[in-house]
Design a protein around this motif. Structure first.
Motif: not given
Length: 445
Positions: A259-261, A288-289, A369-371, A420-422
């Protein structure tokens, strides 16, 4: 007041277990019906559903509840959630109801409520209805009991509205598309829309039996779609979820586009067409950042909300913004819809694909995207996030990510899960942090 029935997206749970029982559904109908009986006109509620076996039970219970308080019922059968929102508004209904647990397995079901404007109810409205569910119902006099009827053209109305979101000057004649409807609510309407616009359509997940909705198919499990896209040398794959309010794309190389893309592409296009009000896109804390940095270079602000498409819509309405969504594939375009619509979002992507003369893999890789890593930890009881060891692990992770990335930990609003997301530029650090916190949560749970 603690919320006993409503969660982050209506009422949801395992069928025949509280709160997803026939008894509760009937009382929801009575409470919501009484709440929306305003004015002297004949009141009407529109009810749609996805393809779950339990939909028959919940539909009948809701119908009994609404008619018992004097509200007429219009039944539209299997229809995407955005279709229910659309018809609620266009048919001047006082209330709309979608019976669906979205991307959850068939054993779950849910009740989503829409106001007469086609938007999901506010928390204040849900609170008022919740307070009335366990109170004696305001039953109608015998002569004022509501009537119920089914309409046959609901799907046609929705198909027409969706096609209207696609530029009239374009066609999909040259495209071979694979469409996965998740054996859900869009299994009839989605293939029809793409076929009528000229595409060659190869379908998956269009044989619902009441038990196979979202079962190894759809936007939450696009592996079969990826395989079919490569096998058939398709130009693009489209995966909807059970109620078709979200979409995930697969490019011609079989790669998943989230969805971000999709938001990045649509926001870019909307900006060029002067449709991006306030030069702002609304997303959640999960996005995503990389999306944020990409939009910033275009002069577009990324406004973040809590997780949940309702929070995205509320922020869009408050600021007058026109494009928003979630990484999971809820895409809201307020110049077309009042809620997430996977099919409408897919058509915006297809319009850009036709006009760009590019491969999907080129067009849809909008930013790097950032990992990012998201893992879920299931728990049975208690409050694992309040455990001292978990708090300490989270604090340590936040310190190590300071200035390098983000950490997000939250309880699911629809399932007994801790998410949990990082994300950070260093993928090893991301894996290390997420794995450590998940293991700590498991021990605490």
């Amino acid at each position: 007041m603690s919320r006993q029935y409503f969660g982050t997206d209506g009422i949801r749970g395992c069928t025949n277990k509280d709160p997803m029982t026939a008894d509760v559904a009937m009382r929801v109908g009575q409470a919501a019906g009484a709440y929306f009986k305003r004015g002297l006109h004949r009141h009407r509620v529109l009810i749609g559903k996805d393809t779950r076996l339990s939909g028959y039970m919940v539909e009948s219970a809701l119908m009994a509840g609404f008619t018992s308080v004097g509200m007429d019922v219009v039944l539209v059968g299997p229809l995407p959630t955005p279709g229910v929102a659309l018809l609620t508004r266009s048919m001047r209904a006082d209330l709309g109801v979608m019976i669906s647990a979205s991307h959850n397995p068939f054993s779950d079901n849910g009740i989503k409520l829409f106001g007469p404007n086609g938007y999901k109810l506010s928390e204040e409205e849900e609170k008022a209805i919740e307070e009335a569910i366990d109170q004696p119902p305001l039953l109608a006099a015998p002569a004022d009991i509501g009537r119920a009827r089914r309409i046959d053209d609901a799907q046609g109305r929705y198909i027409h509205a969706v096609k209207s979101s696609f530029p009239e000057s374009l066609r999909l004649d040259k495209l071979r598309l694979v469409l996965d409807c998740a054996n859900g609510a869009a299994y009839q309407v989605a293939p029809t829309v793409l076929w009528e616009l000229g595409a060659e359509v190869i379908t998956l997940g269009v044989a619902p039996n009441g038990l196979n909705i979202n079962d190894h198919c759809g936007s939450t499990d696009p592996s079969a779609l990826q395989k079919k896209v490569l096998e058939t040398r398709a130009d693009l794959g489209i995966a909807l979820d059970g109620d078709a309010d979200r979409v995930i794309i697969v490019d011609e190389k079989g790669e998943i586009v989230d969805g971000d893309q999709i938001m990045a592409l649509i926001a870019t296009s909307a900006q060029k067409r002067n449709l991006l009000k306030g030069n702002t896109t609304v997303a959640t804390v999960m996005s995503n950042l990389g999306l944020e940095r990409y939009l910033s270079k275009l002069g577009i602000q990324l406004l973040r909300t809590q997780v949940g498409d309702r929070h995205v819509v509320e922020a869009m309405r408050a600021g007058g913004y026109t494009v928003g969504g979630e990484q999971s594939g809820h895409i809201i375009l307020s110049y077309h819809t009042t809620t997430g619509d996977g099919l409408v979002a897919a058509l915006q992507v297809l319009a850009d694909l036709v006009q760009s003369d590019k491969k999907a893999s080129e067009l849809l890789h909008v930013f790097d995207p950032f990992p990012q890593l998201l893992k879920n930890v299931r728990y049975s009881s208690g409050q694992p996030l309040e455990d001292e060891s978990v708090c300490e692990a989270i604090s340590e992770a936040e310190e190590s990510l300071k200035g390098k990335g983000r950490l997000l930990i939250r309880k699911s609003g629809t399932e007994p899960l801790i998410r949990v997301m990082a994300e950070a530029e260093d993928p090893d650090l991301v894996h290390q942090i997420v794995d450590h916190i998940c293991e700590t949560v498991r021990r605490a749970a």
